[in-house]
Design a protein around this motif. Structure first.
Motif, mmCIF file in Angstrom:
data_model
loop_
_atom_site.group_PDB
_atom_site.id
_atom_site.type_symbol
_atom_site.label_atom_id
_atom_site.label_comp_id
_atom_site.label_asym_id
_atom_site.label_seq_id
_atom_site.Cartn_x
_atom_site.Cartn_y
_atom_site.Cartn_z
ATOM 1 N N UNK A 98 0.827 -1.211 0.000
ATOM 2 C CA UNK A 98 0.000 0.000 0.000
ATOM 3 C C UNK A 98 0.857 1.255 0.000
ATOM 4 N N UNK A 99 1.940 1.262 0.778
ATOM 5 C CA UNK A 99 2.826 2.429 0.784
ATOM 6 C C UNK A 99 3.482 2.627 -0.578
ATOM 7 N N UNK A 100 3.811 1.502 -1.250
ATOM 8 C CA UNK A 100 4.407 1.607 -2.578
ATOM 9 C C UNK A 100 3.416 2.126 -3.609
ATOM 10 N N UNK A 101 2.143 1.800 -3.422
ATOM 11 C CA UNK A 101 1.114 2.251 -4.370
ATOM 12 C C UNK A 101 0.707 3.697 -4.151
ATOM 13 N N UNK A 102 1.053 4.259 -2.997
ATOM 14 C CA UNK A 102 0.722 5.659 -2.683
ATOM 15 C C UNK A 102 1.975 6.397 -2.243
ATOM 16 N N UNK A 103 2.985 6.507 -3.100
ATOM 17 C CA UNK A 103 4.216 7.184 -2.703
ATOM 18 C C UNK A 103 3.942 8.633 -2.303
ATOM 19 N N UNK A 104 4.418 8.995 -1.121
ATOM 20 C CA UNK A 104 4.227 10.364 -0.653
ATOM 21 C C UNK A 104 2.904 10.633 0.019
ATOM 22 N N UNK A 105 2.002 9.656 0.080
ATOM 23 C CA UNK A 105 0.687 9.860 0.698
ATOM 24 C C UNK A 105 0.438 8.735 1.703
ATOM 25 N N UNK A 106 1.003 8.903 2.891
ATOM 26 C CA UNK A 106 0.899 7.868 3.919
ATOM 27 C C UNK A 106 -0.545 7.651 4.337
ATOM 28 N N UNK A 107 -1.300 8.723 4.469
ATOM 29 C CA UNK A 107 -2.684 8.607 4.925
ATOM 30 C C UNK A 107 -3.504 7.726 3.978
ATOM 31 N N UNK A 108 -3.374 7.956 2.670
ATOM 32 C CA UNK A 108 -4.117 7.156 1.692
ATOM 33 C C UNK A 108 -3.648 5.707 1.730
ATOM 34 N N UNK A 109 -2.344 5.498 1.901
ATOM 35 C CA UNK A 109 -1.814 4.133 1.950
ATOM 36 C C UNK A 109 -2.383 3.373 3.136
ATOM 37 N N UNK A 110 -2.394 3.997 4.299
ATOM 38 C CA UNK A 110 -2.904 3.322 5.493
ATOM 39 C C UNK A 110 -4.395 3.054 5.368
ATOM 40 N N UNK A 111 -5.118 3.991 4.788
ATOM 41 C CA UNK A 111 -6.569 3.817 4.616
ATOM 42 C C UNK A 111 -6.861 2.639 3.681
ATOM 43 N N UNK A 112 -6.175 2.563 2.556
ATOM 44 C CA UNK A 112 -6.413 1.473 1.605
ATOM 45 C C UNK A 112 -5.951 0.135 2.174
ATOM 46 N N UNK A 113 -4.839 0.147 2.878
ATOM 47 C CA UNK A 113 -4.333 -1.089 3.505
ATOM 48 C C UNK A 113 -5.361 -1.683 4.460
ATOM 49 N N UNK A 114 -5.896 -0.850 5.334
ATOM 50 C CA UNK A 114 -6.854 -1.364 6.312
ATOM 51 C C UNK A 114 -8.151 -1.810 5.650
ATOM 52 N N UNK A 115 -8.631 -1.059 4.684
ATOM 53 C CA UNK A 115 -9.879 -1.414 4.002
ATOM 54 C C UNK A 115 -9.766 -2.759 3.300
ATOM 55 N N UNK A 116 -8.631 -3.013 2.664
ATOM 56 C CA UNK A 116 -8.454 -4.255 1.919
ATOM 57 C C UNK A 116 -8.257 -5.448 2.838
ATOM 58 N N UNK A 117 -7.620 -5.247 3.979
ATOM 59 C CA UNK A 117 -7.270 -6.359 4.858
ATOM 60 C C UNK A 117 -8.383 -6.743 5.831
ATOM 61 N N UNK A 118 -9.216 -5.797 6.200
ATOM 62 C CA UNK A 118 -10.164 -6.044 7.285
ATOM 63 C C UNK A 118 -11.130 -7.209 7.024
ATOM 64 N N UNK A 119 -11.671 -7.415 5.821
ATOM 65 C CA UNK A 119 -12.587 -8.555 5.635
ATOM 66 C C UNK A 119 -11.956 -9.903 5.992
ATOM 67 N N UNK A 120 -10.687 -10.094 5.637
ATOM 68 C CA UNK A 120 -10.005 -11.347 5.962
ATOM 69 C C UNK A 120 -9.864 -11.507 7.476
ATOM 70 N N UNK A 121 -9.503 -10.428 8.160
ATOM 71 C CA UNK A 121 -9.338 -10.492 9.613
ATOM 72 C C UNK A 121 -10.679 -10.776 10.281
ATOM 73 N N UNK A 122 -11.716 -10.103 9.851
ATOM 74 C CA UNK A 122 -13.047 -10.319 10.431
ATOM 75 C C UNK A 122 -13.480 -11.771 10.271
ATOM 76 N N UNK A 123 -13.234 -12.325 9.102
ATOM 77 C CA UNK A 123 -13.584 -13.726 8.832
ATOM 78 C C UNK A 123 -12.839 -14.661 9.785
ATOM 79 N N UNK A 124 -11.533 -14.453 9.952
ATOM 80 C CA UNK A 124 -10.744 -15.343 10.800
ATOM 81 C C UNK A 124 -11.141 -15.216 12.265
ATOM 82 N N UNK A 125 -11.471 -14.018 12.709
ATOM 83 C CA UNK A 125 -11.892 -13.867 14.100
ATOM 84 C C UNK A 125 -13.233 -14.549 14.347
ATOM 85 N N UNK A 126 -14.125 -14.465 13.398
ATOM 86 C CA UNK A 126 -15.407 -15.160 13.539
ATOM 87 C C UNK A 126 -15.200 -16.667 13.560
#
Length: 393
Positions: free
Chosen positions: A321-349
């Protein structure tokens, strides 16, 4: 990949476990300047077996770790389901599980996984052992990160990869009580001094009863190890006491050669891993320029069986995500969390549902589980059912 002259970030990572080392490896390879701080005085080398499947295997491949991990792969174990007296009730051959898992699966010791990450990093990253992050200033912009050794470091990003009891999480997100959920179980795990009599190499012996499980693993090239979990309303209080006392109280009735060996060792198990079983459930894993990765952010618990794989995947995807948003940490972190959260939610359930598998709440649950295991070992039905179950993981 970021341009090293324009978008290289100064990154401080708290924690030198799987998540911290994987994050350090990925971010260094992408041209960022990384400092890793670790509470322990030296790198830890122990730990127990972990599985890398699905996203975890994919991340290991992306990080270039698979060749080294293949050399350390323990493969699939023959699994013996035993009675309280140690006699075998059911056997699940290793070949059955191998047919269902295929080639994109690894079973390795945690220390071997961390060793492969450490070797891949080499001397490229600075490590500071025996210290922790004690203060964070400027969370929404460039950070000032103070360590317990008194040094202060400027950083564009702070990554908390310091586990279930994360200090970075406490500083940036609030007390653990707000996000750590006790699942009402305790776990004890420790290595055995010698192989129990009658337990072949590459075999696991497991006793499952209402509210408890006891297992012994004898791998190749490593000491055997024991694992216990039991249902309790006072997990934190139990974990503050003696593991030997807890084992005697909850498993003292077991007999047979495997359990005798465990009982002999349990008297010296005060150095064992002994903790409550918990999940970390958070609405967000980022706060300004602070991000949590691995168990610090989303501990799925041992009932999920994907903790190491999700640590690798989360770290690798953060770098992507950081590589896909060079210079924009906020956008990188936002996209990283959005993409990863469904997998985490599934595993916790899945983990919350899986508690009944590790510590069945009733005789009915135990009977249904025995029937399922018998079905899995049936010559024709078993392999097909295992393949179906693995496709839904």
């Amino acid at each position: 990949m970021p341009d090293p002259t324009d978008h290289a970030l100064r990154v401080v990572i708290a924690g030198a476990g799987i998540a911290g080392l994987a994050t350090a490896l990925r971010l260094h390879r992408d041209g960022h300047r990384v400092l890793v701080v670790e509470r322990a005085p030296v790198r830890r080398t122990g730990g127990y077996l972990v599985n890398l499947l699905g996203p975890g295997f994919d991340a290991a491949e992306d990080l270039g770790l698979v060749p080294a991990l293949r050399e350390r792969d323990q493969g699939v174990f023959t699994s013996l389901l035993v009675r309280a007296d140690g006699s075998t009730k059911l056997t699940m051959p290793a070949a059955l599980a191998e047919q269902s898992l295929g080639s994109r699966a690894l079973t390795i010791f945690r220390g071997d996984l961390e060793g492969a990450l450490w070797d891949a990093i080499g001397d490229a990253v600075e490590f500071r052992f025996g210290t922790t992050v004690t203060a964070i200033d400027g969370a929404d912009g460039p950070l000032r990160v103070t360590l317990g050794d008194g040094t202060v470091h400027d950083a564009d990003l702070l990554v908390g990869a310091d586990g279930l009891h994360s200090g970075v999480r406490d500083l940036a997100f609030g007390p653990a009580e707000q996000v750590v959920r006790d699942l009402g179980h305790a776990v004890v795990a420790f290595p055995l001094g010698a192989a129990p009599e009658g337990l072949p190499e590459q075999t696991a012996s497991t006793f499952i009863d209402v509210g408890r499980t006891a297992a012994v693993f004898r791998p190749r090239g490593h000491a055997p190890s024991a694992f216990f979990t039991y249902r309790t309303a006072s997990a934190d209080a139990d974990a503050a006491g003696s593991p030997g006392r807890a084992l005697a109280e909850h498993f003292g009735d077991l007999t047979g050669p495997v359990h005798d060996a465990v009982r002999r060792t349990a008297g010296n198990a005060d150095s064992a891993y002994f903790d409550s079983v918990s999940q970390v459930v958070m609405d967000r894993w980022t706060s300004g320029r602070v991000a949590l990765v691995g168990d610090a952010a989303w501990c799925v618990s041992l009932f999920a069986g994907h903790g190491a794989g999700l640590a690798l995947a989360g770290s690798d995807r953060l770098g992507r995500a950081l590589a896909e948003h060079p210079g924009d940490i906020d956008a990188a972190l936002r996209d990283w969390e959005t993409a990863l959260r469904p997998e985490i939610t599934k595993r916790q359930q899945q983990a919350r549902a899986g508690m009944a598998r590790f510590a069945p709440p009733s005789r009915l649950h135990l009977g249904v589980q025995d029937l399922m295991i018998r079905t899995l070992t049936a010559p024709l039905i078993g392999p097909a059912l295992l393949r179906l179950m693995n496709r839904t993981r």
